[in-house]
Design an enzyme around this catalytic site. Structure first.
Site, PDB file in Angstrom:
ATOM      1  N   GLN A 136      -3.565  -8.107   1.570  1.00 38.48           N
ATOM      2  CA  GLN A 136      -3.249  -8.642   0.160  1.00 38.48           C
ATOM      3  C   GLN A 136      -2.845  -7.579  -0.767  1.00 38.48           C
ATOM      4  OE1 GLN A 136      -6.467 -11.680  -0.978  1.00 38.48           O
ATOM      5  NE2 GLN A 136      -7.453 -11.098   1.066  1.00 38.48           N
ATOM      6  N   ASN A 137      -3.079  -6.324  -0.301  1.00 41.26           N
ATOM      7  CA  ASN A 137      -2.726  -5.137  -1.382  1.00 41.26           C
ATOM      8  C   ASN A 137      -1.167  -4.925  -1.354  1.00 41.26           C
ATOM      9  OD1 ASN A 137      -5.615  -4.838  -1.597  1.00 41.26           O
ATOM     10  ND2 ASN A 137      -5.605  -3.353  -0.067  1.00 41.26           N
ATOM     11  N   HIS A 189       1.194 -10.314  -0.010  1.00 41.22           N
ATOM     12  CA  HIS A 189       1.431 -10.554  -1.669  1.00 41.22           C
ATOM     13  C   HIS A 189       2.417  -9.577  -2.250  1.00 41.22           C
ATOM     14  CE1 HIS A 189      -2.761 -12.332  -2.090  1.00 41.22           C
ATOM     15  NE2 HIS A 189      -2.034 -12.967  -1.612  1.00 41.22           N
TER      16      HIS A 189
END
Length: 233
Positions: A87-88, A105
């Protein structure tokens, strides 16, 4: 044939390298309401504010380095077929050596056209009003904003579905749609959850091992154990 490991990572692993996790306990991102800096509507209202927000994040990247958790995950590639679903939006996994990283993301070091979301280019400097794509349209950060579809979610789901082992690191697994990925894991495969304040119940999943440690504390230990398992076999 190498066993397949899919690793789901969140802000916790980057925080130990000194990267701000954006959202504080009050739900604000660096003092901003999340919809101001991470939504199409926010960008339409105040593009300068949004561009500056991500420019500050991008400028921080050269000041931080992969930590022991990132480096340990890279070591797994010698023994397993590893996919990292993160998600980073930083590049710390890649800088540690990991070769198969899915950024669901988006990525700080890329920009994309405001007219064509598939027109994506590398971008390492500040992004400003007047920076255009090859077709003459304003560029925007290559970030999946709230309210928008997650283009790589299907790819991430397939990686989770095909895994022989799943590892979850530094994420509450409460932000959807990313949180739904664990539901794609095959029944009965080993699942490891590493977080200093784990909020999952062993009763919810078969064969779940909870490691109540930070990423830097827990990952090298787990990686050592997983490599030892290969040597035993």
């Amino acid at each position: 044939m190498k066993k397949r490991i899919t690793i789901l990572t969140g802000a916790g692993i980057s925080a130990e390298s000194g990267i701000n996790t954006f959202r504080d306990s009050g739900g604000l991102w660096e003092g901003h309401d999340v919809m101001e800096v991470a939504s199409p509507e926010g960008f339409a209202r105040n593009p300068e504010l949004v561009l500056d927000f991500y420019n500050q994040r991008r400028r921080q990247l050269p000041e931080v380095a992969p930590n022991e958790a990132h480096k340990a995950l890279f070591k797994l590639e010698d023994f397993y077929n590893v996919t990292i679903v993160t998600q980073n939006v930083d590049d710390l996994h890649e800088r540690a050596g990991s070769s198969n990283v899915i950024h669901i993301h988006g990525e700080l070091l890329k920009a994309r056209s405001t007219k064509n979301e598939n027109s994506i280019i590398p971008w390492t400097k500040d992004l400003n009003i007047g920076d255009y794509c090859e077709k003459g349209h304003q560029l925007r950060p290559h970030i999946v904003w709230f309210g928008k579809a997650v283009p790589l979610l299907e790819q991430a789901a397939i990686a989770t579905q095909n895994a022989d082992i799943v590892i979850i690191i530094g994420t509450s697994m409460q932000v959807y749609p990313a949180a739904s990925l664990i539901d794609y894991a095959q029944s009965g495969i080993p699942i490891y959850f590493i977080d200093p304040k784990p909020n999952v119940s062993k009763n919810n999943y078969d064969n779940l091992t909870v490691i109540a440690k930070t990423a830097v504390q827990g990952i090298p230990q787990l990686v050592t154990e997983l490599i030892a398992t290969i040597h035993k076999n």
